[in-house]
Design a protein around this motif. Sequence first.
Motif, PDB file in Angstrom:
ATOM      1  N   MET A   1       0.857  -1.181   0.000  1.00 25.94           N
ATOM      2  CA  MET A   1       0.000   0.000   0.000  1.00 25.94           C
ATOM      3  C   MET A   1       0.895   1.233   0.000  1.00 25.94           C
ATOM      4  O   MET A   1       1.833   1.346   0.771  1.00 25.94           O
ATOM      5  CB  MET A   1      -0.894  -0.033   1.242  1.00 25.94           C
ATOM      6  N   SER A   2       0.578   2.163  -0.889  1.00 24.51           N
ATOM      7  CA  SER A   2       1.407   3.358  -1.021  1.00 24.51           C
ATOM      8  C   SER A   2       1.119   4.347   0.105  1.00 24.51           C
ATOM      9  O   SER A   2       0.124   4.256   0.820  1.00 24.51           O
ATOM     10  CB  SER A   2       1.159   4.008  -2.378  1.00 24.51           C
ATOM     11  N   GLY A   3       2.012   5.309   0.203  1.00 27.79           N
ATOM     12  CA  GLY A   3       1.863   6.338   1.226  1.00 27.79           C
ATOM     13  C   GLY A   3       0.622   7.188   1.010  1.00 27.79           C
ATOM     14  O   GLY A   3       0.005   7.663   1.979  1.00 27.79           O
ATOM     15  N   LEU A   4       0.243   7.369  -0.248  1.00 24.24           N
ATOM     16  CA  LEU A   4      -0.949   8.153  -0.542  1.00 24.24           C
ATOM     17  C   LEU A   4      -2.194   7.473   0.008  1.00 24.24           C
ATOM     18  O   LEU A   4      -3.052   8.121   0.619  1.00 24.24           O
ATOM     19  CB  LEU A   4      -1.076   8.372  -2.052  1.00 24.24           C
ATOM     20  N   TRP A   5      -2.308   6.169  -0.201  1.00 22.43           N
ATOM     21  CA  TRP A   5      -3.470   5.445   0.304  1.00 22.43           C
ATOM     22  C   TRP A   5      -3.485   5.408   1.829  1.00 22.43           C
ATOM     23  O   TRP A   5      -4.550   5.455   2.443  1.00 22.43           O
ATOM     24  CB  TRP A   5      -3.532   4.035  -0.277  1.00 22.43           C
ATOM     25  N   LEU A   6      -2.324   5.339   2.443  1.00 26.41           N
ATOM     26  CA  LEU A   6      -2.277   5.401   3.909  1.00 26.41           C
ATOM     27  C   LEU A   6      -2.775   6.759   4.402  1.00 26.41           C
ATOM     28  O   LEU A   6      -3.502   6.836   5.399  1.00 26.41           O
ATOM     29  CB  LEU A   6      -0.861   5.139   4.403  1.00 26.41           C
ATOM     30  N   ALA A   7      -2.399   7.813   3.691  1.00 23.75           N
ATOM     31  CA  ALA A   7      -2.872   9.152   4.072  1.00 23.75           C
ATOM     32  C   ALA A   7      -4.383   9.272   3.881  1.00 23.75           C
ATOM     33  O   ALA A   7      -5.076   9.869   4.718  1.00 23.75           O
ATOM     34  CB  ALA A   7      -2.149  10.212   3.249  1.00 23.75           C
ATOM     35  N   VAL A   8      -4.910   8.698   2.796  1.00 23.03           N
ATOM     36  CA  VAL A   8      -6.358   8.737   2.560  1.00 23.03           C
ATOM     37  C   VAL A   8      -7.088   7.972   3.662  1.00 23.03           C
ATOM     38  O   VAL A   8      -8.099   8.438   4.205  1.00 23.03           O
ATOM     39  CB  VAL A   8      -6.693   8.170   1.163  1.00 23.03           C
ATOM     40  N   LEU A   9      -6.603   6.794   3.989  1.00 22.33           N
ATOM     41  CA  LEU A   9      -7.234   6.006   5.055  1.00 22.33           C
ATOM     42  C   LEU A   9      -7.131   6.703   6.410  1.00 22.33           C
ATOM     43  O   LEU A   9      -8.089   6.712   7.182  1.00 22.33           O
ATOM     44  CB  LEU A   9      -6.609   4.615   5.124  1.00 22.33           C
ATOM     45  N   ALA A  10      -5.976   7.286   6.707  1.00 20.65           N
ATOM     46  CA  ALA A  10      -5.816   8.010   7.973  1.00 20.65           C
ATOM     47  C   ALA A  10      -6.764   9.207   8.029  1.00 20.65           C
ATOM     48  O   ALA A  10      -7.364   9.484   9.078  1.00 20.65           O
ATOM     49  CB  ALA A  10      -4.371   8.463   8.147  1.00 20.65           C
TER      50      ALA A  10
END
Length: 103
Positions: A1-10
Amino acid sequence: MSGLWLAVLAGGVGCYLLKLAGLAVPPAVLDRGWVRRTADLVPVALLAALVAVQVASDGPRLVLDARVAGLGAAVVLLVLRAPFLLVVAGAAASAALLRLLAG
């Protein structure tokens, strides 16, 4: 999972927790006068800030162009208690006319 998706989920989890925190506030707190007044004024202040940023900025720069004239026309029409559609049309027409005249 990319950092962008982690930011979206967070961000999604943060928004959910913020909404949950608002629902968990006891009614006794919400019945206070200053809380009620503040809750009534916060959306108006946020909308005014969004309008100001969209009208008077172009990226990091402060600009005064046809959008400001459109906002001024909208304010005048609102003071005259014009219907909402007329306010929107008048603001768009005045901004378009100024852009046409300015080249």
